[in-house]
Design a protein around this motif. Structure first.
Motif, PDB file in Angstrom:
ATOM      1  N   ARG A   1     -62.202 -16.691-116.787  1.00  0.00           N
ATOM      2  CA  ARG A   1     -62.157 -17.628-117.951  1.00  0.00           C
ATOM      3  C   ARG A   1     -61.300 -18.984-117.700  1.00  0.00           C
ATOM      4  O   ARG A   1     -61.788 -20.073-117.817  1.00  0.00           O
ATOM      5  CB  ARG A   1     -61.531 -16.881-119.142  1.00  0.00           C
ATOM      6  CG  ARG A   1     -62.648 -15.697-119.713  1.00  0.00           C
ATOM      7  CD  ARG A   1     -62.071 -15.232-121.194  1.00  0.00           C
ATOM      8  NE  ARG A   1     -62.819 -14.177-121.364  1.00  0.00           N
ATOM      9  CZ  ARG A   1     -62.552 -13.151-121.518  1.00  0.00           C
ATOM     10  NH1 ARG A   1     -61.485 -12.331-120.914  1.00  0.00           N
ATOM     11  NH2 ARG A   1     -63.702 -12.011-121.886  1.00  0.00           N
ATOM     12  N   ARG A   2     -59.968 -18.780-117.045  1.00  0.00           N
ATOM     13  CA  ARG A   2     -59.451 -19.912-116.764  1.00  0.00           C
ATOM     14  C   ARG A   2     -60.005 -20.782-115.660  1.00  0.00           C
ATOM     15  O   ARG A   2     -59.802 -22.096-115.600  1.00  0.00           O
ATOM     16  CB  ARG A   2     -57.921 -19.580-116.255  1.00  0.00           C
ATOM     17  CG  ARG A   2     -56.815 -19.364-117.289  1.00  0.00           C
ATOM     18  CD  ARG A   2     -55.554 -19.027-116.713  1.00  0.00           C
ATOM     19  NE  ARG A   2     -55.520 -18.249-115.342  1.00  0.00           N
ATOM     20  CZ  ARG A   2     -55.154 -16.965-115.431  1.00  0.00           C
ATOM     21  NH1 ARG A   2     -55.300 -16.370-116.572  1.00  0.00           N
ATOM     22  NH2 ARG A   2     -55.000 -16.456-114.259  1.00  0.00           N
ATOM     23  N   ALA A   3     -60.923 -20.145-114.908  1.00  0.00           N
ATOM     24  CA  ALA A   3     -61.645 -20.827-113.744  1.00  0.00           C
ATOM     25  C   ALA A   3     -63.047 -21.317-114.270  1.00  0.00           C
ATOM     26  O   ALA A   3     -63.922 -21.843-113.685  1.00  0.00           O
ATOM     27  CB  ALA A   3     -61.841 -19.847-112.592  1.00  0.00           C
ATOM     28  N   GLY A   4     -63.168 -21.263-115.863  1.00  0.00           N
ATOM     29  CA  GLY A   4     -64.290 -21.885-116.283  1.00  0.00           C
ATOM     30  C   GLY A   4     -65.421 -21.025-116.421  1.00  0.00           C
ATOM     31  O   GLY A   4     -66.608 -21.393-116.791  1.00  0.00           O
ATOM     32  N   PHE A   5     -65.370 -19.839-116.294  1.00  0.00           N
ATOM     33  CA  PHE A   5     -66.514 -18.859-116.313  1.00  0.00           C
ATOM     34  C   PHE A   5     -66.498 -18.304-117.924  1.00  0.00           C
ATOM     35  O   PHE A   5     -65.483 -18.401-118.645  1.00  0.00           O
ATOM     36  CB  PHE A   5     -66.397 -17.577-115.322  1.00  0.00           C
ATOM     37  CG  PHE A   5     -66.651 -17.738-114.198  1.00  0.00           C
ATOM     38  CD1 PHE A   5     -67.734 -17.568-113.512  1.00  0.00           C
ATOM     39  CD2 PHE A   5     -65.690 -18.157-113.151  1.00  0.00           C
ATOM     40  CE1 PHE A   5     -68.249 -17.909-112.327  1.00  0.00           C
ATOM     41  CE2 PHE A   5     -66.053 -18.660-111.831  1.00  0.00           C
ATOM     42  CZ  PHE A   5     -67.210 -18.422-111.185  1.00  0.00           C
ATOM     43  N   ARG A   6     -67.576 -18.096-118.509  1.00  0.00           N
ATOM     44  CA  ARG A   6     -67.925 -17.650-119.629  1.00  0.00           C
ATOM     45  C   ARG A   6     -68.655 -16.375-119.603  1.00  0.00           C
ATOM     46  O   ARG A   6     -69.623 -16.247-119.130  1.00  0.00           O
ATOM     47  CB  ARG A   6     -68.432 -18.357-120.577  1.00  0.00           C
ATOM     48  CG  ARG A   6     -69.596 -19.018-120.288  1.00  0.00           C
ATOM     49  CD  ARG A   6     -70.205 -20.003-121.639  1.00  0.00           C
ATOM     50  NE  ARG A   6     -71.240 -20.399-121.046  1.00  0.00           N
ATOM     51  CZ  ARG A   6     -72.625 -19.714-121.214  1.00  0.00           C
ATOM     52  NH1 ARG A   6     -72.509 -18.533-121.675  1.00  0.00           N
ATOM     53  NH2 ARG A   6     -73.752 -20.277-120.896  1.00  0.00           N
ATOM     54  N   ALA A   7     -68.381 -15.290-120.436  1.00  0.00           N
ATOM     55  CA  ALA A   7     -69.218 -13.996-120.735  1.00  0.00           C
ATOM     56  C   ALA A   7     -70.521 -14.679-121.132  1.00  0.00           C
ATOM     57  O   ALA A   7     -70.542 -15.338-122.034  1.00  0.00           O
ATOM     58  CB  ALA A   7     -68.384 -12.995-121.753  1.00  0.00           C
ATOM     59  N   VAL A   8     -71.589 -13.894-120.466  1.00  0.00           N
ATOM     60  CA  VAL A   8     -72.968 -14.194-121.220  1.00  0.00           C
ATOM     61  C   VAL A   8     -73.538 -12.807-121.581  1.00  0.00           C
ATOM     62  O   VAL A   8     -73.214 -11.681-121.232  1.00  0.00           O
ATOM     63  CB  VAL A   8     -73.794 -14.984-120.014  1.00  0.00           C
ATOM     64  CG1 VAL A   8     -73.489 -16.289-119.774  1.00  0.00           C
ATOM     65  CG2 VAL A   8     -74.033 -13.986-118.669  1.00  0.00           C
TER      66      VAL A   8
END
Length: 153
Positions: free
Chosen positions: A130-137
């Motif tokens: 999440r900190r690295a810019g990923f989001r759950a889909v």
């Protein structure tokens, strides 16, 4: 900690093997069938793997600190997989450096998104991604959380 991150070529099979075995040892132990199978692979097999897969290693001298892989997915996706950071190096920037290397490759190869799967109980990995810019889909696969981001942050 500023690790040396490099993409493995087929000639780097010994370093790639050391990083891969360290990750399997950490996750499964040396007594696992998986570890024994990977440890028994010969140089020619490692060279084939490194020809067919984009693998990065993070090192402090000769000591493997982490590894991550990229491959093209479907419909313009790039897949981040095989991510591992040595327990002593977690929280030091090694994971960031590996994700940056994979994201750069994904962007170079024209990936529209960078996708990964993570176990839902792995709170530390989820927080990092999440900190690295990923989001759950949605939808997530069985027992896994699917996460995505654009390759370049």
């Amino acid at each position: 900690m500023q690790p040396e991150v490099r993409r493995f070529s087929p000639d780097d099979w010994e370093q790639a093997r050391a990083a891969r075995l360290a990750s399997i040892r950490d996750g499964f132990g040396e007594d696992s069938d998986f570890y024994r199978e990977q440890a028994a692979m010969e140089a020619a097999a490692w060279r084939v793997v490194l020809t067919e897969h984009v693998r990065f290693g993070a090192f402090d001298g000769d000591r493997p600190l982490g590894t991550a892989c990229w491959r093209a997915g479907d419909d313009g996706d790039g897949l981040l997989y095989g991510m591992w950071v040595h327990p002593d190096a977690r929280g030091t920037g090694v994971a960031d450096a590996l994700v940056d290397a994979v994201a750069a490759t994904a962007a170079e190869q024209g990936s529209v998104t960078l996708t990964l799967k993570v176990e839902p109980g792995n709170a530390r990995a989820l927080a990092f991604y999440r900190r690295a810019g990923f989001r759950a889909v949605q939808p997530a696969g069985p027992g896994l959380v699917d996460m995505t981001r654009r390759p370049a942050p």
